[in-house]
Write an enzyme that holds these catalytic residues in place. Structure first.
Site, mmCIF file in Angstrom:
data_model
loop_
_atom_site.group_PDB
_atom_site.id
_atom_site.type_symbol
_atom_site.label_atom_id
_atom_site.label_comp_id
_atom_site.label_asym_id
_atom_site.label_seq_id
_atom_site.Cartn_x
_atom_site.Cartn_y
_atom_site.Cartn_z
ATOM 1 N N LYS A 1 33.946 2.827 69.373
ATOM 2 C CA LYS A 1 33.350 2.910 67.982
ATOM 3 C C LYS A 1 32.459 1.875 67.913
ATOM 4 O O LYS A 1 31.421 1.779 67.376
ATOM 5 C CB LYS A 1 34.619 2.751 67.087
ATOM 6 C CG LYS A 1 35.872 3.723 67.246
ATOM 7 C CD LYS A 1 35.387 5.123 66.971
ATOM 8 C CE LYS A 1 36.465 6.329 67.059
ATOM 9 N NZ LYS A 1 37.765 6.017 67.040
ATOM 10 N N ASP B 1 45.972 -1.511 64.936
ATOM 11 C CA ASP B 1 44.930 -0.678 65.494
ATOM 12 C C ASP B 1 43.827 -1.008 64.871
ATOM 13 O O ASP B 1 43.401 -0.924 63.680
ATOM 14 C CB ASP B 1 45.490 0.975 65.243
ATOM 15 C CG ASP B 1 44.453 1.712 65.848
ATOM 16 O OD1 ASP B 1 43.178 1.484 66.325
ATOM 17 O OD2 ASP B 1 44.399 3.021 65.600
ATOM 18 N N TRP C 1 45.026 8.048 61.145
ATOM 19 C CA TRP C 1 45.046 7.489 62.417
ATOM 20 C C TRP C 1 46.514 6.781 62.536
ATOM 21 O O TRP C 1 47.208 6.941 63.163
ATOM 22 C CB TRP C 1 43.989 6.387 62.837
ATOM 23 C CG TRP C 1 42.960 7.162 63.271
ATOM 24 C CD1 TRP C 1 41.758 7.215 62.711
ATOM 25 C CD2 TRP C 1 42.726 8.011 64.254
ATOM 26 N NE1 TRP C 1 40.716 8.060 63.367
ATOM 27 C CE2 TRP C 1 41.383 8.592 64.319
ATOM 28 C CE3 TRP C 1 43.548 8.554 65.407
ATOM 29 C CZ2 TRP C 1 40.791 9.516 65.261
ATOM 30 C CZ3 TRP C 1 43.022 9.291 66.619
ATOM 31 C CH2 TRP C 1 41.759 9.857 66.075
HETATM 32 C C1 LIG Z 1 39.112 6.865 67.166
HETATM 33 C C2 LIG Z 1 40.484 6.281 66.715
HETATM 34 C C3 LIG Z 1 41.424 6.435 67.601
HETATM 35 C C4 LIG Z 1 41.629 7.244 68.823
HETATM 36 O O1 LIG Z 1 41.040 6.699 69.720
HETATM 37 P P1 LIG Z 1 40.762 7.498 71.107
HETATM 38 O O2 LIG Z 1 40.017 6.266 72.087
HETATM 39 O O3 LIG Z 1 40.078 8.774 71.056
HETATM 40 O O4 LIG Z 1 42.203 7.468 71.580
HETATM 41 C C5 LIG Z 1 42.708 5.746 67.090
HETATM 42 N N1 LIG Z 1 42.729 4.987 66.098
HETATM 43 C C6 LIG Z 1 41.654 4.563 65.264
HETATM 44 C C7 LIG Z 1 41.669 3.792 64.044
HETATM 45 C C8 LIG Z 1 40.329 5.556 65.653
HETATM 46 O O5 LIG Z 1 39.195 5.136 65.038
#
Ligand SMILES: *Cc1c(COP(=O)(O)O)cnc(C)c1O
Length: 360
Positions: free
Chosen positions: A196, A172, A102
């Site tokens: 998530k 993030d 990521w």
């Molecule tokens: C799933 C995820 C993303 C991407 O998320 P989207 O909502 O599909 O754009 C980005 N960073 C992390 C750490 C993730 O787990």
């Protein structure tokens, strides 16, 4: 009807009580005689939902007054571009930590807008750990330092808040926001897609210090400007009302569970149990350095990788779903977010032991 134990990385499990409440309110939400999906986002009832969810998030995470809380669309991936567009201001450089898949994606997108310098890169260790901060290089003239608090694919999580040497710290937290308490005031910006740990796909939470916004690079569309969203209460256009509603229910559920502190204890306990089971056997293996093992996403490999599809089938027959590792890394992965009960982790451990007995 049988519900499985859902170990999917995302979209992922949502507490059953949340789903049941959503089901019971589907035809008539809040006495509206219509579902939350069918009413105006400018209605009193919806504005109140929006305000309440912001208040709940503020109190669960103790978010200081000088931070704006935004509810946006486009997933965490859109944030990969919005962050440089909004935070670069007059700078041309940004610093990123590269600790997994990521962060790699975040870097690639930022490179469209600026020069990225990498503070630390664990690719040569196949993303199985993070270098000590004393070995990082941070360009203190850059606009901000970005890192991925939990790498959902590689199962690597920071156990501390990095020292950004005075740069605004950007994180993030898509796969671990609300899984543990932390000091928001150490950050410039925090973002997380909801699907998530905090709800369903379609809504993204951004928490940003208010002095950092309002200075976008030229050519930035309104929809990608934090300050415009902040001024309009995240209703610059029609918001994803259903996703916002589910997020609100999940926040209420977190409160009912005793808040983020209590969930952090449970998350620690679940992860410790699963890692202990993996470490106790030669049949299963987790490749991540113990100091950086994720409490949320636990990848594991079988000594004999040919047995992985057999394991998945075995698990499926026992009602355990979503255990396949990400296609980029293979293996297996158990995602055990807030909504996964301890009983689910214990069931997985029993199943792993049974499988090892049969196939080891
Ligand atoms: C799933 C995820 C993303 C991407 O998320 P989207 O909502 O599909 O754009 C980005 N960073 C992390 C750490 C993730 O787990």
């Amino acid at each position: 009807m049988t519900r499985v134990y859902n170990f999917s990385a995302g979209p992922s499990a949502i507490a059953e009580s949340v789903l049941k409440q959503a089901q019971s309110e589907l035809l008539d939400w809040n006495g509206c005689g219509a579902s939350v999906m069918e009413i105006s986002h400018r209605s009193k009832a919806f504005i109140s939902l929006a305000e309440q969810s912001e208040q709940r998030l503020r109190s669960l995470l103790a978010i200081p007054e000088n931070y704006r809380v935004l509810f946006l669309q486009g997933g965490a991936t859109t944030q990969f571009a919005m962050i440089p567009m909004n935070l670069l201001a007059d700078k041309q450089r940004a610093v990123y930590c590269c600790t997994g898949a990521w962060s790699q994606k975040a870097i690639k997108e930022a490179e469209i807008y600026c020069d990225v310098t990498v503070a630390t890169d664990s690719q040569s260790d196949q993303y199985t750990g993070i270098a000590e901060q004393s070995n990082w290089t941070i360009d203190t003239q850059a606009a901000y330092l970005h890192y991925t608090d939990n790498e959902t694919i590689h199962g690597v999580e920071f156990g501390y808040i990095p020292d950004s040497k005075g740069l605004p710290l950007v994180s993030d937290m898509s796969s671990n926001l609300l899984s543990r308490p932390f000091d928001v005031s150490r950050f410039g910006l925090i973002y997380a897609g909801a699907q998530k740990n905090i709800g369903c796909a379609g809504i993204t939470v951004v928490i940003v210090r208010d002095d950092l916004i309002g200075n976008v690079i030229s050519g930035t569309p309104s929809m990608l400007d934090y300050s415009k969203h902040a001024k309009q209460g995240s209703m610059l256009n029609t918001p994803p009302s259903w996703s916002w509603y589910i997020l609100g229910l999940v926040l209420e559920w977190i409160e009912s569970q005793g808040g983020v502190n209590r969930l952090a204890e449970l998350n620690r306990e679940k992860a410790d149990k699963l890692y202990a089971a993996i470490d106790a056997s030669d049949f299963y293996r987790n490749p991540v350095h113990p100091d950086y093992r994720s409490r949320m996403n636990i990848p594991f490999l079988l000594a004999d990788s040919a047995l992985e599809p057999v394991f998945l089938k075995y698990a499926q027959e026992a009602g355990l779903e979503g255990l396949k590792g990400h296609r980029s890394v293979g293996g297996l992965r158990a995602s055990i977010y807030n909504a996964m009960p301890l009983s689910g982790v214990e069931r997985l451990i029993d199943l792993m032991n049974e499988f090892e007995r049969d196939h080891g």
